[in-house]
Design a protein around this motif. Structure first.
Motif, PDB file in Angstrom:
ATOM      1  N   LEU A  18       0.644  -1.003  -0.108  1.00 13.15           N
ATOM      2  CA  LEU A  18       0.013   0.013  -0.173  1.00 13.15           C
ATOM      3  C   LEU A  18       0.790   1.322  -0.175  1.00 13.15           C
ATOM      4  CD1 LEU A  18      -2.762  -1.034   2.707  1.00 13.15           C
ATOM      5  CD2 LEU A  18      -2.982  -0.995   0.151  1.00 13.15           C
ATOM      6  N   GLY A  19       2.026   1.298   0.217  1.00  9.50           N
ATOM      7  CA  GLY A  19       3.005   2.401   0.380  1.00  9.50           C
ATOM      8  C   GLY A  19       2.907   3.274  -0.735  1.00  9.50           C
ATOM      9  N   LEU A  20       3.125   2.710  -2.052  1.00 12.88           N
ATOM     10  CA  LEU A  20       3.429   3.362  -3.314  1.00 12.88           C
ATOM     11  C   LEU A  20       2.038   4.048  -3.655  1.00 12.88           C
ATOM     12  CD1 LEU A  20       4.904   4.414  -5.677  1.00 12.88           C
ATOM     13  CD2 LEU A  20       4.719   2.385  -6.753  1.00 12.88           C
ATOM     14  N   PRO A  21       0.977   3.245  -3.567  1.00 13.70           N
ATOM     15  CA  PRO A  21      -0.556   3.697  -4.080  1.00 13.70           C
ATOM     16  C   PRO A  21      -0.619   4.982  -3.207  1.00 13.70           C
ATOM     17  CG  PRO A  21      -0.645   1.567  -4.034  1.00 13.70           C
ATOM     18  CD  PRO A  21       0.730   1.826  -3.458  1.00 13.70           C
ATOM     19  N   VAL A  22      -0.541   4.836  -1.834  1.00 13.37           N
ATOM     20  CA  VAL A  22      -0.688   5.903  -0.957  1.00 13.37           C
ATOM     21  C   VAL A  22       0.042   7.269  -1.309  1.00 13.37           C
ATOM     22  CG1 VAL A  22      -0.749   6.891   1.358  1.00 13.37           C
ATOM     23  CG2 VAL A  22      -1.726   4.789   0.958  1.00 13.37           C
ATOM     24  N   VAL A  23       1.262   7.330  -1.556  1.00 15.12           N
ATOM     25  CA  VAL A  23       2.161   8.140  -1.910  1.00 15.12           C
ATOM     26  C   VAL A  23       1.719   8.801  -3.147  1.00 15.12           C
ATOM     27  CG1 VAL A  23       4.353   8.681  -2.638  1.00 15.12           C
ATOM     28  CG2 VAL A  23       4.267   7.408  -0.668  1.00 15.12           C
ATOM     29  N   LEU A  24       1.271   7.854  -4.108  1.00 10.89           N
ATOM     30  CA  LEU A  24       0.687   8.518  -5.394  1.00 10.89           C
ATOM     31  C   LEU A  24      -0.687   9.295  -5.277  1.00 10.89           C
ATOM     32  CD1 LEU A  24       1.213   5.311  -7.713  1.00 10.89           C
ATOM     33  CD2 LEU A  24       2.607   7.703  -7.771  1.00 10.89           C
ATOM     34  N   ILE A  25      -1.540   8.788  -4.364  1.00  8.36           N
ATOM     35  CA  ILE A  25      -2.745   9.452  -4.194  1.00  8.36           C
ATOM     36  C   ILE A  25      -2.613  10.548  -3.546  1.00  8.36           C
ATOM     37  CG2 ILE A  25      -4.906   9.309  -2.700  1.00  8.36           C
ATOM     38  CD1 ILE A  25      -4.980   6.330  -3.507  1.00  8.36           C
ATOM     39  N   ALA A  26      -1.629  10.803  -2.437  1.00  7.48           N
ATOM     40  CA  ALA A  26      -1.507  12.075  -1.612  1.00  7.48           C
ATOM     41  C   ALA A  26      -0.721  12.904  -2.835  1.00  7.48           C
ATOM     42  CB  ALA A  26      -0.464  11.725  -0.643  1.00  7.48           C
ATOM     43  N   LEU A  27       0.197  12.661  -3.729  1.00 13.23           N
ATOM     44  CA  LEU A  27       0.572  13.492  -4.542  1.00 13.23           C
ATOM     45  C   LEU A  27      -0.232  14.215  -5.401  1.00 13.23           C
ATOM     46  CD1 LEU A  27       3.554  14.697  -5.772  1.00 13.23           C
ATOM     47  CD2 LEU A  27       3.636  12.556  -7.068  1.00 13.23           C
ATOM     48  N   TRP A  28      -1.451  13.199  -6.146  1.00 14.03           N
ATOM     49  CA  TRP A  28      -2.317  13.737  -6.972  1.00 14.03           C
ATOM     50  C   TRP A  28      -3.168  14.753  -6.273  1.00 14.03           C
ATOM     51  CZ3 TRP A  28      -6.159   9.765  -9.421  1.00 14.03           C
ATOM     52  CH2 TRP A  28      -7.161  10.614 -10.577  1.00 14.03           C
ATOM     53  N   LEU A  41     -12.613   3.747 -11.279  1.00 10.63           N
ATOM     54  CA  LEU A  41     -13.293   2.525 -11.145  1.00 10.63           C
ATOM     55  C   LEU A  41     -12.713   1.366 -12.020  1.00 10.63           C
ATOM     56  CD1 LEU A  41     -15.362   0.850  -9.753  1.00 10.63           C
ATOM     57  CD2 LEU A  41     -16.950   1.572 -11.750  1.00 10.63           C
ATOM     58  N   LEU A  42     -12.322   1.725 -13.259  1.00  8.12           N
ATOM     59  CA  LEU A  42     -11.853   0.826 -13.968  1.00  8.12           C
ATOM     60  C   LEU A  42     -10.539   0.271 -13.679  1.00  8.12           C
ATOM     61  CD1 LEU A  42     -11.921  -0.718 -16.797  1.00  8.12           C
ATOM     62  CD2 LEU A  42     -10.505   1.161 -17.878  1.00  8.12           C
ATOM     63  N   GLY A  43      -9.522   1.322 -12.959  1.00  8.29           N
ATOM     64  CA  GLY A  43      -8.344   0.778 -12.275  1.00  8.29           C
ATOM     65  C   GLY A  43      -8.686  -0.167 -10.997  1.00  8.29           C
ATOM     66  N   LEU A  44      -9.572   0.169 -10.244  1.00 13.92           N
ATOM     67  CA  LEU A  44      -9.793  -0.530  -9.117  1.00 13.92           C
ATOM     68  C   LEU A  44     -10.415  -1.840  -9.466  1.00 13.92           C
ATOM     69  CD1 LEU A  44     -11.797   2.039  -6.772  1.00 13.92           C
ATOM     70  CD2 LEU A  44      -9.438   1.327  -6.680  1.00 13.92           C
ATOM     71  N   LEU A  45     -11.143  -2.051 -10.368  1.00 16.61           N
ATOM     72  CA  LEU A  45     -11.461  -3.381 -11.070  1.00 16.61           C
ATOM     73  C   LEU A  45     -10.327  -4.179 -11.314  1.00 16.61           C
ATOM     74  CD1 LEU A  45     -14.751  -2.465 -13.053  1.00 16.61           C
ATOM     75  CD2 LEU A  45     -14.517  -3.799 -10.803  1.00 16.61           C
ATOM     76  N   GLY A  46      -9.415  -3.627 -12.074  1.00 22.66           N
ATOM     77  CA  GLY A  46      -8.225  -4.339 -12.398  1.00 22.66           C
ATOM     78  C   GLY A  46      -7.410  -4.855 -11.275  1.00 22.66           C
ATOM     79  N   VAL A  47      -7.304  -3.894 -10.282  1.00 22.80           N
ATOM     80  CA  VAL A  47      -6.556  -4.461  -9.032  1.00 22.80           C
ATOM     81  C   VAL A  47      -7.360  -5.726  -8.346  1.00 22.80           C
ATOM     82  CG1 VAL A  47      -5.914  -3.706  -6.756  1.00 22.80           C
ATOM     83  CG2 VAL A  47      -5.214  -2.325  -8.864  1.00 22.80           C
ATOM     84  N   ALA A  48      -8.789  -5.545  -8.320  1.00 24.42           N
ATOM     85  CA  ALA A  48      -9.584  -6.658  -7.495  1.00 24.42           C
ATOM     86  C   ALA A  48      -9.115  -7.856  -8.514  1.00 24.42           C
ATOM     87  CB  ALA A  48     -10.960  -6.022  -7.612  1.00 24.42           C
ATOM     88  N   LEU A  49      -9.340  -7.762 -10.054  1.00 23.63           N
ATOM     89  CA  LEU A  49      -9.239  -8.893 -10.668  1.00 23.63           C
ATOM     90  C   LEU A  49      -7.967  -9.716 -10.521  1.00 23.63           C
ATOM     91  CD1 LEU A  49     -10.932  -7.810 -13.774  1.00 23.63           C
ATOM     92  CD2 LEU A  49     -11.950  -9.712 -12.329  1.00 23.63           C
TER      93      LEU A  49
END
Length: 261
Positions: free
Chosen positions: A14-24, A228-236
């Protein structure tokens, strides 16, 4: 996996996703661009956009078409790849045609497929997904079957195993790591083609919804569809890893035994 390792692995994942979201969030906080709204605006639009009705009429049909095309490609790719990989003659006959067909991008074939199956309905979309997904599965299956140790085949013949038993316990099991690699590659291709196939003559589906938002200048809603498309990709991907982890447990144990761990 030890329980003590779970927090560390979760932090790494979760480290990198959290950093990218915070940066965005930070970079877009004061954005005045119509096409690049603040992430806070997109976050507020997300629950308002993807309510029960859009999920039922757009997301679920897209996932159903993806599942149908992907499973069809999996069955066809494994069956054809096993036959081709087991026969030198058949491999020599099919290899030029396979190299030609796999070089054609599936999106290019969408207008051709639509001429025969129609732009509307599920048929053309499922065929498009299946045609794109079948090649990595087929080619990896061929290589997996070819790489099976001949000693295993000789041992099966020595124990007088029947053809079906040899196919199941020797051929498919031995090629399963390569099949899993092809299936993983095909899944990402299938998600891409799921969206592309809905850009042509579709009024429902995740891809069609994103295009409709874009054409209606509903930019925050368009971004929610992309997220949402990205989240579905992660879930799949996570679901595939879970299935792969369970089905290839014997292979990981074999590799660990060979390394002496």
């Amino acid at each position: 996996m030890k329980i003590s390792e779970l927090p560390r692995r979760a932090l790494v994942a979760l480290g990198l996703p959290v950093v990218l979201i915070a940066l965005w969030w930070t970079l877009s906080a004061h954005s005045t661009s119509f096409f690049w709204p603040p992430l806070s605006t997109i976050a507020r639009a997300f629950p308002q956009t993807w309510t029960a009705d859009p999920l039922r009429h757009d997301v679920l049909p897209s996932l159903a078409r993806l599942a149908a095309g992907y499973l069809a490609a999996l069955v066809a790719g494994v069956a054809a790849g096993t036959a081709i990989g087991s026969s030198r003659t058949l491999r020599a006959l099919c290899e030029p045609a396979l190299e030609f067909l796999r070089a054609i991008p599936p999106p290019v074939l969408i207008p051709v497929i639509a001429l025969f199956a129609g732009y509307t309905g599920w048929t053309a979309k499922v065929i498009t997904i299946a045609l794109g997904c079948v090649w990595p599965i087929l080619l990896n299956t061929v290589e997996g079957v070819r790489s099976i140790d001949e000693v295993l085949r000789d041992t099966a013949r020595s124990y007088r195993l029947g053809r079906l038993a040899t196919l199941h316990h020797v051929v498919l099991r031995g090629a399963s790591p390569r099949i899993a690699t092809g299936a993983r590659q095909a899944l990402s291709i299938g998600v891409i083609l799921m969206v592309i196939s809905e850009l042509f003559g579709a009024d429902r589906g995740l891809g069609a919804a994103i295009v409709q938002f874009q054409r209606g200048f509903a930019i925050p809603q368009m971004w929610t569809g992309i997220i949402l498309l990205g989240l579905l990709g992660v879930a799949l991907s996570g679901l595939f890893r879970l299935v792969e982890h369970r089905s290839l447990a014997w292979y990981r144990g074999l590799r660990q035994a060979e390394r002496g761990t």
